[in-house]
Scaffold this active site. Structure first.
Site, mmCIF file in Angstrom:
data_model
loop_
_atom_site.group_PDB
_atom_site.id
_atom_site.type_symbol
_atom_site.label_atom_id
_atom_site.label_comp_id
_atom_site.label_asym_id
_atom_site.label_seq_id
_atom_site.Cartn_x
_atom_site.Cartn_y
_atom_site.Cartn_z
ATOM 1 N N HIS A 3 77.148 -25.787 -25.811
ATOM 2 C CA HIS A 3 78.172 -25.610 -24.976
ATOM 3 C C HIS A 3 78.051 -25.866 -23.622
ATOM 4 O O HIS A 3 77.032 -26.180 -23.221
ATOM 5 C CB HIS A 3 78.525 -24.056 -25.263
ATOM 6 C CG HIS A 3 79.134 -23.407 -26.398
ATOM 7 N ND1 HIS A 3 78.299 -23.203 -27.554
ATOM 8 C CD2 HIS A 3 80.510 -23.508 -26.846
ATOM 9 C CE1 HIS A 3 79.278 -22.983 -28.589
ATOM 10 N NE2 HIS A 3 80.420 -23.114 -28.255
ATOM 11 N N LYS A 45 79.119 -21.369 -19.802
ATOM 12 C CA LYS A 45 79.117 -20.392 -20.796
ATOM 13 C C LYS A 45 78.044 -19.275 -20.456
ATOM 14 O O LYS A 45 76.947 -19.621 -20.234
ATOM 15 C CB LYS A 45 78.759 -20.903 -22.172
ATOM 16 C CG LYS A 45 79.081 -19.808 -23.227
ATOM 17 C CD LYS A 45 79.026 -20.503 -24.566
ATOM 18 C CE LYS A 45 79.130 -19.202 -25.787
ATOM 19 N NZ LYS A 45 80.172 -18.485 -25.620
HETATM 20 N N1 LIG Z 1 87.278 -17.221 -30.365
HETATM 21 C C1 LIG Z 1 87.349 -18.733 -29.723
HETATM 22 O O1 LIG Z 1 87.926 -19.596 -30.422
HETATM 23 C C2 LIG Z 1 86.866 -18.827 -28.411
HETATM 24 C C3 LIG Z 1 86.807 -20.154 -27.716
HETATM 25 C C4 LIG Z 1 86.726 -20.461 -26.489
HETATM 26 C C5 LIG Z 1 85.924 -19.186 -25.903
HETATM 27 N N2 LIG Z 1 85.973 -18.119 -26.172
HETATM 28 C C6 LIG Z 1 85.383 -16.939 -25.630
HETATM 29 O O2 LIG Z 1 86.522 -16.694 -24.631
HETATM 30 C C7 LIG Z 1 85.757 -15.862 -23.391
HETATM 31 C C8 LIG Z 1 86.532 -16.695 -22.351
HETATM 32 O O3 LIG Z 1 85.936 -18.153 -22.314
HETATM 33 P P1 LIG Z 1 86.440 -18.934 -21.043
HETATM 34 O O4 LIG Z 1 85.548 -20.359 -21.099
HETATM 35 O O5 LIG Z 1 87.836 -19.010 -20.919
HETATM 36 O O6 LIG Z 1 85.805 -18.182 -19.773
HETATM 37 P P2 LIG Z 1 86.280 -18.152 -18.553
HETATM 38 O O7 LIG Z 1 85.141 -17.084 -17.623
HETATM 39 O O8 LIG Z 1 86.773 -19.379 -17.697
HETATM 40 O O9 LIG Z 1 87.534 -17.078 -18.324
HETATM 41 C C9 LIG Z 1 87.545 -15.631 -18.497
HETATM 42 C C10 LIG Z 1 88.648 -15.036 -17.782
HETATM 43 O O10 LIG Z 1 88.385 -13.438 -17.932
HETATM 44 C C11 LIG Z 1 88.941 -13.123 -16.531
HETATM 45 N N3 LIG Z 1 88.430 -11.785 -16.596
HETATM 46 C C12 LIG Z 1 87.245 -11.200 -16.169
HETATM 47 N N4 LIG Z 1 87.463 -9.738 -15.942
HETATM 48 C C13 LIG Z 1 88.617 -9.548 -16.340
HETATM 49 C C14 LIG Z 1 89.259 -8.463 -16.376
HETATM 50 N N5 LIG Z 1 88.622 -7.059 -15.871
HETATM 51 N N6 LIG Z 1 90.541 -8.420 -16.570
HETATM 52 C C15 LIG Z 1 91.232 -9.642 -16.981
HETATM 53 N N7 LIG Z 1 90.535 -10.890 -16.915
HETATM 54 C C16 LIG Z 1 89.340 -10.641 -16.737
HETATM 55 C C17 LIG Z 1 88.153 -14.046 -15.630
HETATM 56 O O11 LIG Z 1 88.763 -13.588 -14.314
HETATM 57 C C18 LIG Z 1 88.403 -15.599 -16.274
HETATM 58 O O12 LIG Z 1 89.525 -15.872 -15.817
HETATM 59 C C19 LIG Z 1 84.328 -15.993 -23.655
HETATM 60 O O13 LIG Z 1 83.943 -15.038 -24.055
HETATM 61 C C20 LIG Z 1 84.251 -17.127 -24.731
HETATM 62 O O14 LIG Z 1 82.784 -17.069 -25.437
HETATM 63 C C21 LIG Z 1 86.025 -17.803 -27.577
HETATM 64 O O1 LIG Z 2 83.662 -22.052 -24.630
HETATM 65 C C1 LIG Z 2 83.137 -20.726 -24.986
HETATM 66 O O2 LIG Z 2 82.403 -19.816 -24.201
HETATM 67 C C2 LIG Z 2 83.238 -20.872 -26.331
HETATM 68 N N1 LIG Z 2 82.762 -19.879 -26.861
HETATM 69 C C3 LIG Z 2 82.967 -19.478 -28.556
HETATM 70 C C4 LIG Z 2 81.615 -18.850 -28.898
HETATM 71 O O3 LIG Z 2 80.886 -18.026 -28.107
HETATM 72 O O4 LIG Z 2 81.616 -18.721 -30.165
HETATM 73 C C5 LIG Z 2 82.953 -20.664 -29.303
HETATM 74 C C6 LIG Z 2 84.203 -21.605 -28.703
HETATM 75 C C7 LIG Z 2 83.711 -22.061 -27.318
#
Ligand SMILES: NC(=O)c1ccc[n+]([C@@H]2O[C@H](COP(=O)([O-])OP(=O)(O)OC[C@H]3O[C@@H](n4cnc5c(N)ncnc54)[C@H](O)[C@@H]3O)[C@@H](O)[C@H]2O)c1
Ligand SMILES: O=C(O)C1=N[C@H](C(=O)O)CCC1
Length: 267
Positions: free
Chosen positions: A158, A162
């Site tokens: 990643h 991350k």
């Molecule tokens: N399930 C999936 O398909 C998938 C895909 C990508 C990322 N993710 C997960 O999603 C999450 C976010 O990833 P990202 O790359 O966008 O991270 P990021 O850090 O860019 O975004 C996270 C956002 O959450 C906000 N945040 C933090 N505290 C907060 C609060 N108290 N209230 C509201 N917002 C708040 C931050 O300000 C930030 O804008 C991570 O846990 C990542 O692993 C999951």
């Molecule tokens: O960008 C990230 O952070 C992602 N997190 C997910 C995970 O923790 O499994 C997968 C997609 C990208």
């Protein structure tokens, strides 16, 4: 035309939140009613559409919780998830949880919340990843008794930003594979020092953090004389955003309960 589904994005100024806002703005079946961020975010008050690089949506980034959303889509961080759960239960709002790295206690609270609201929870919303999870289980089942034994390692890659490791997706791959390997499976995170010979019933996990990689998982099925490498890689974050929006639409008419992307994708 039927009434658009009202969605709110939690973590809307994040890397994922902006893509969810952008893709939702292109879907006439969806209406963005709120874009939530933490109450200290420097961009509070800015238009969510502008931040997402699409047309102005007249939805300002806010820490206030909406009372008119049909579904909340959460791409925030573990420290934000408790309030998200509490508010969705209070407002009886369906919830799509994509955030990874939650504590066991937070997962427990999420499961408790699913007794009163419908929740889709998945570490990856990607179609390709969820299909690969099913394939990984099939490969494991077929190779369980291969002569010489089967070694399984999970390598995830990643972007440098991350904050959690290994990925929630890697952990899910491991849990699903362990369902086929057996309850005595050991999950080994990295290896360092004089580890001794690899044991039979372990899964190794390795987290690579490089550049702007949006997400890549390689499951290595190692045998004596040959191996299979199951690789699934995102080329942008839109596979996750599209999956989350599909999950929100799927969830909108479901009763309370805990669901995952296998339910949404009918896998
Ligand atoms: N399930 C999936 O398909 C998938 C895909 C990508 C990322 N993710 C997960 O999603 C999450 C976010 O990833 P990202 O790359 O966008 O991270 P990021 O850090 O860019 O975004 C996270 C956002 O959450 C906000 N945040 C933090 N505290 C907060 C609060 N108290 N209230 C509201 N917002 C708040 C931050 O300000 C930030 O804008 C991570 O846990 C990542 O692993 C999951
Ligand atoms: O960008 C990230 O952070 C992602 N997190 C997910 C995970 O923790 O499994 C997968 C997609 C990208």
């Amino acid at each position: 035309m039927s009434t658009p589904l009202k969605i709110a994005v939690h973590g809307a100024a994040g890397r994922m939140g902006r893509r969810v806002v952008a893709l939702a703005s292109e879907d006439s079946a969806l209406e963005l009613v709120a874009a939530m961020e933490n109450d200290q975010h420097p961009l509070l008050g800015q238009d969510a559409g502008d931040l997402a690089g699409v047309d102005t949506l007249d939805i300002a980034l806010s820490s206030k919780w909406p009372n008119d959303a049909d579904v909340v889509i959460d791409f925030s961080l573990p420290e934000a998830i408790d309030r998200c759960i509490e508010k969705c239960v209070l407002h009886e709002t369906a919830l799509v949880v994509a955030t990874t790295g939650m504590t066991d206690a937070q997962v427990e609270r999420l499961n408790e919340a699913s007794e009163s609201i419908p929740i889709v929870w998945a570490p990856s919303m990607s179609l390709a990843v969820n299909l690969s999870m099913k394939l990984a289980q099939q490969i494991t089942e077929k190779l369980l008794d291969v002569p010489g034994g089967l070694d399984i390692e999970i390598i995830e890659r990643h972007h440098r930003y991350k904050a959690d490791a290994p990925s929630g997706t890697a952990l899910k791959f491991g849990d699903l594979i362990a369902e086929k390997l057996g309850d005595d499976t050991k999950h080994v995170h990295g290896r360092e020092g004089h580890t001794g010979q690899r044991t039979r019933n372990e899964i190794g996990y390795h987290a690579v953090r490089v550049g702007d990689n949006p997400g890549e998982h390689t499951i290595v099925f190692g045998m004596l004389g040959e191996r299979i490498e199951l690789n699934v890689a995102a080329s942008s974050r839109d596979c996750y955003a599209a999956g989350a929006l599909a999950a929100a639409k799927w969830l909108s008419d479901k009763p309370e309960g805990m669901y995952d992307m296998f339910d949404v994708l009918e896998m």
